[in-house]
Write an enzyme that holds these catalytic residues in place. Structure first.
Site, PDB file in Angstrom:
ATOM      1  CE  LYS A 160      -1.004   0.242   4.841  1.00 50.92           C
ATOM      2  NZ  LYS A 160       0.404   1.277   5.181  1.00 50.92           N
ATOM      3  N   GLY A 178       9.757  -2.054   0.744  1.00 46.89           N
ATOM      4  CA  GLY A 178      10.733  -2.104   1.912  1.00 46.89           C
ATOM      5  C   GLY A 178      10.402  -2.175   3.126  1.00 46.89           C
ATOM      6  CB  ALA A 183      -4.318  -6.520   0.023  1.00 47.15           C
ATOM      7  N   GLY A 195       9.280   5.728  27.337  1.00 47.82           N
ATOM      8  CA  GLY A 195       9.548   4.111  27.027  1.00 47.82           C
ATOM      9  C   GLY A 195      11.111   3.990  26.729  1.00 47.82           C
ATOM     10  CD  GLU A 255      10.284   1.446  30.750  1.00 47.05           C
ATOM     11  OE1 GLU A 255      10.471   1.861  29.665  1.00 47.05           O
ATOM     12  OE2 GLU A 255       9.277   0.737  31.226  1.00 47.05           O
ATOM     13  CB  ALA A 279      14.645  -6.476   9.594  1.00 47.70           C
ATOM     14  CG  HIS A 308      46.850  -9.392  17.571  1.00 50.74           C
ATOM     15  ND1 HIS A 308      46.270  -8.929  18.648  1.00 50.74           N
ATOM     16  CD2 HIS A 308      47.850  -8.480  17.513  1.00 50.74           C
ATOM     17  CE1 HIS A 308      46.799  -8.056  19.416  1.00 50.74           C
ATOM     18  NE2 HIS A 308      47.923  -7.604  18.681  1.00 50.74           N
TER      19      HIS A 308
HETATM   20  C1  LIG Z   1      12.529   3.054  14.417  1.00 49.65           C
HETATM   21  C2  LIG Z   1      12.882   1.538  14.032  1.00 49.65           C
HETATM   22  C3  LIG Z   1      14.080   0.931  14.075  1.00 49.65           C
HETATM   23  C4  LIG Z   1      14.203  -0.373  13.934  1.00 49.65           C
HETATM   24  N1  LIG Z   1      15.278  -0.872  14.098  1.00 49.65           N
HETATM   25  C5  LIG Z   1      15.475  -2.382  13.727  1.00 49.65           C
HETATM   26  C6  LIG Z   1      16.829  -2.956  13.654  1.00 49.65           C
HETATM   27  O1  LIG Z   1      17.870  -2.402  13.769  1.00 49.65           O
HETATM   28  N2  LIG Z   1      16.969  -4.324  13.262  1.00 49.65           N
HETATM   29  C7  LIG Z   1      15.941  -5.029  13.151  1.00 49.65           C
HETATM   30  O2  LIG Z   1      16.060  -6.474  13.084  1.00 49.65           O
HETATM   31  N3  LIG Z   1      14.599  -4.394  13.341  1.00 49.65           N
HETATM   32  C8  LIG Z   1      14.451  -3.248  13.536  1.00 49.65           C
HETATM   33  N4  LIG Z   1      13.136  -2.582  13.572  1.00 49.65           N
HETATM   34  C9  LIG Z   1      11.937  -3.487  13.397  1.00 49.65           C
HETATM   35  C10 LIG Z   1      11.806  -3.888  11.830  1.00 49.65           C
HETATM   36  O3  LIG Z   1      11.756  -2.585  11.225  1.00 49.65           O
HETATM   37  C11 LIG Z   1      10.492  -4.825  11.721  1.00 49.65           C
HETATM   38  O4  LIG Z   1      10.865  -6.017  12.584  1.00 49.65           O
HETATM   39  C12 LIG Z   1      10.450  -5.191  10.277  1.00 49.65           C
HETATM   40  O5  LIG Z   1      10.280  -4.230   9.585  1.00 49.65           O
HETATM   41  C13 LIG Z   1       9.302  -6.115  10.196  1.00 49.65           C
HETATM   42  O6  LIG Z   1       9.039  -6.454   8.853  1.00 49.65           O
HETATM   43  P1  LIG Z   1       7.738  -7.109   8.201  1.00 49.65           P
HETATM   44  O7  LIG Z   1       8.142  -7.296   6.821  1.00 49.65           O
HETATM   45  O8  LIG Z   1       7.024  -7.809   9.286  1.00 49.65           O
HETATM   46  O9  LIG Z   1       6.791  -5.854   8.236  1.00 49.65           O
HETATM   47  P2  LIG Z   1       6.958  -4.318   7.867  1.00 49.65           P
HETATM   48  O10 LIG Z   1       8.312  -3.992   7.559  1.00 49.65           O
HETATM   49  O11 LIG Z   1       6.420  -3.405   8.740  1.00 49.65           O
HETATM   50  O12 LIG Z   1       6.107  -4.240   6.415  1.00 49.65           O
HETATM   51  C14 LIG Z   1       4.770  -4.414   6.382  1.00 49.65           C
HETATM   52  C15 LIG Z   1       4.379  -3.907   5.111  1.00 49.65           C
HETATM   53  O13 LIG Z   1       3.133  -3.974   4.740  1.00 49.65           O
HETATM   54  C16 LIG Z   1       2.373  -2.959   4.257  1.00 49.65           C
HETATM   55  N5  LIG Z   1       1.002  -3.355   4.391  1.00 49.65           N
HETATM   56  C17 LIG Z   1       0.194  -3.256   5.661  1.00 49.65           C
HETATM   57  N6  LIG Z   1      -1.196  -3.545   5.488  1.00 49.65           N
HETATM   58  C18 LIG Z   1      -1.199  -3.583   4.126  1.00 49.65           C
HETATM   59  C19 LIG Z   1      -2.380  -3.979   3.381  1.00 49.65           C
HETATM   60  N7  LIG Z   1      -3.444  -3.942   4.050  1.00 49.65           N
HETATM   61  N8  LIG Z   1      -2.119  -4.023   2.109  1.00 49.65           N
HETATM   62  C20 LIG Z   1      -0.982  -3.791   1.188  1.00 49.65           C
HETATM   63  N9  LIG Z   1      -0.025  -3.477   2.097  1.00 49.65           N
HETATM   64  C21 LIG Z   1       0.053  -3.345   3.675  1.00 49.65           C
HETATM   65  C22 LIG Z   1       2.983  -1.749   4.885  1.00 49.65           C
HETATM   66  O14 LIG Z   1       2.829  -0.529   4.115  1.00 49.65           O
HETATM   67  C23 LIG Z   1       4.485  -2.187   5.124  1.00 49.65           C
HETATM   68  O15 LIG Z   1       5.190  -1.679   3.883  1.00 49.65           O
HETATM   69  C24 LIG Z   1      12.894  -1.335  13.778  1.00 49.65           C
HETATM   70  C25 LIG Z   1      11.706  -0.791  13.803  1.00 49.65           C
HETATM   71  C26 LIG Z   1      11.774   0.735  13.906  1.00 49.65           C
HETATM   72  C27 LIG Z   1      10.188   1.336  14.005  1.00 49.65           C
END
Ligand SMILES: Cc1cc2nc3c(=O)[nH]c(=O)nc-3n(C[C@H](O)[C@H](O)[C@H](O)COP(=O)(O)OP(=O)(O)OC[C@H]3O[C@@H](n4cnc5c(N)ncnc54)[C@H](O)[C@@H]3O)c2cc1C
Length: 475
Positions: free
Chosen positions: A40, A44, A118, A186, A209, A327, A451
């Protein structure tokens, strides 16, 4: 189906193009599955657009300036000027490069990308609204589907993110000016990472916190190193304080009110407030009922070891599935479900999921802590190496923290590790491999490490657990 609306068909529909969804789509397409990826917003997801990548870009840029500014001891006298607007432009450039890379990779692998929101319209049917006037919608029929819709910041009562001085992580990462002062609600990993960089940029940071410490889930001696450093950077901590509300102050600032367990109120003044109390799965907009899906009590979709939900052929990965919201966990699940969809014998294995916190210094962990190993019935052998004894750490003037390895005392198998210190997020990879492949303390101790490097600390910690460390006392 709307009259006149012709459904398109796909073998696999992936909803959400974050590090879970786009990886699942690419891997499935590589395995010959006809795959449609629906997003949507930007490709990424959270990670590339508003999470891991922009936050780490800003952390790095801030560290470059901060280190130059504080290197007098090493004979470097710099006059550092930070152009925040330019820093944000650079960070946005990194994000653009990566998101356009995802699009190219998807296309090159034959993934069909559909832009739109979706929702389920049945057990094997999605309705995708393209958004914008006159853009319409389409129906996609799938044989199998992966839900990868990720998460969004949790909003707490009294702190709506559309009120200007109250920011979520997305808004904070987009600021083009450093606030004079900030109340961070937090002390989890997102709150701590961003508090650290803002403090380094000269912002007066106060963390409130609700619990009695920062970083829930991490061991006390690990957290202590990070908390002490944050305090040296000027961050003030107030524990046992639940944020209750805020109001505008006369000087264009904000006053945040908190309450402790006894109901006593405290107030904190700042220019802005940043709320970082966690993230909730995005499932409420998917019309799950239509597909027969129901979130569990944590608002996530339960899955089996292949990532499949209670509905045959519908999988869930990443932040909407149980487990840590990371991620790399999302991406690994994406690869596994793609292979399962393609008929390969794949399954998830969660024993070696590393986690990193990019504070100063960094924290990284994998596998079991000593307490967890004991709970699981092991008699652990534990080895520790302080970075203050590392030649490499001293040459970089960054020597707080330690490497700790937890192994099975009988077999020597590595069960887990905790690192707090410079480059912890990189160093943990060796120990993740050790847990994953069943390596022993002897394997690590016998491996010749370059080293002078920080990774020698991993070898020394293994030697310490075996009782023959060279550069630290064996007790
Ligand atoms: C500030 C911050 C820092 C972070 N730093 C780290 C880090 O250093 N290391 C790490 O491992 N994790 C980190 N994370 C967490 C990480 O970003 C998430 O765990 C990861 O992005 C999850 O991946 P995902 O594919 O499940 O979902 P997301 O990355 O959230 O992607 C989901 C996608 O689905 C799309 N979507 C949602 N609903 C719909 C729909 N109905 N139809 C179509 N598309 C839709 C959204 O637009 C989005 O693009 C961080 C998060 C934040 C907020």
């Amino acid at each position: 189906m709307v009259v006149g609306d012709v459904a398109t068909g796909t073998e696999l529909a992936v909803v959400g193009a974050g590090p879970g969804g786009y990886v699942a789509a690419i891997r499935a397409a590589q395995l010959g599955v006809d795959t449609t990826l629906i997003e949507k917003d930007e490709l990424g997801g959270t990670c590339l657009n508003v999470g891991c990548i922009p936050s780490k870009a800003l952390i790095h840029a801030t560290n470059v300036g901060y280190e130059a500014d504080t290197a007098e001891e090493m004979g470097i006298h710099a006059d550092v000027k930070v152009d925040m607007e330019q820093m944000v432009d650079w960070k946005d450039g990194v994000v653009d490069q990566l998101t356009s890379g995802v699009e190219k990779l998807c296309k090159a692998n034959g993934v069909n990308i559909v832009h739109g929101r979706a929702e389920f319209a049945g057990e094997n049917r999605l309705r995708v609204a393209h958004g914008g006037e006159g853009q319409g919608s389409e129906t996609i029929e799938f044989e199998q589907c992966v839900v990868a819709t990720g998460s969004r910041p949790i909003e707490i009562p009294g702190f709506a993110y559309d009120d200007d001085p109250v920011l979520d992580s997305t808004q904070l990462l987009a600021l083009e000016q450093v606030p004079r002062s900030l109340v961070v609600v937090g002390g989890g990993y997102i709150g701590m990472e961003l508090s650290t960089i803002l403090a380094k940029m000269g912002c007066d940071v106060t963390v409130v916190e609700m619990m009695d410490d920062i970083l829930p889930g991490y061991e006390e001696d690990v957290k202590r190193v990070v908390r002490k450093r944050a305090e040296e950077l000027g961050v003030d901590f107030y524990f046992g304080q639940a944020a209750k509300g805020w109001e505008r102050a006369d000087d264009a600032g904000i006053v945040v009110t908190t309450e402790n367990e006894d109901g006593e109120e405290s107030t904190f003044d700042a220019e802005k407030a940043f709320v970082a109390v966690g993230r909730q799965p995005v499932l409420d907009t998917l019309n799950l009922d239509a597909a027969g899906l129901e979130p569990n009590e944590q608002g996530r979709l339960e899955t089996d070891h292949t990532g499949e939900t209670n509905v045959d052929g519908i999988f869930a990965i990443g932040d909407v599935a149980p487990g840590p919201q990371l991620a790399h966990k999302a991406s690994k699940e994406g690869q596994v479900v793609a292979e399962v969809v393609a008929g390969e014998p794949a399954a998830m294995d969660y024993q070696a999921v590393p986690a990193a916190v990019f504070t100063d210094p960094e924290i990284a962990t994998v596998g079991l802590t000593q307490a967890e190993a004991e709970e699981e019935g092991f008699t652990p052998a534990v080895g520790k190496f302080p970075f203050s004894a590392s030649g490499r750490a001293l040459t970089t003037n960054d020597h707080e923290g330690f490497v700790r390895i937890v192994a099975d005392g009988d077999s020597g198998f590595i069960l887990g590790a905790q690192i707090v210190g410079p480059e912890a997020s990189e160093l943990i990879a060796e120990l993740g491999l050790a847990v994953e492949m069943g390596a022993t303390l002897e394997d690590i101790a016998a491996t010749i490490h370059t080293h002078p490097t920080l990774s020698e600390g991993v070898m020394e910690a293994a030697e310490h657990a075996l009782g023959h460390a060279i550069h630290t006392l064996n007790r």
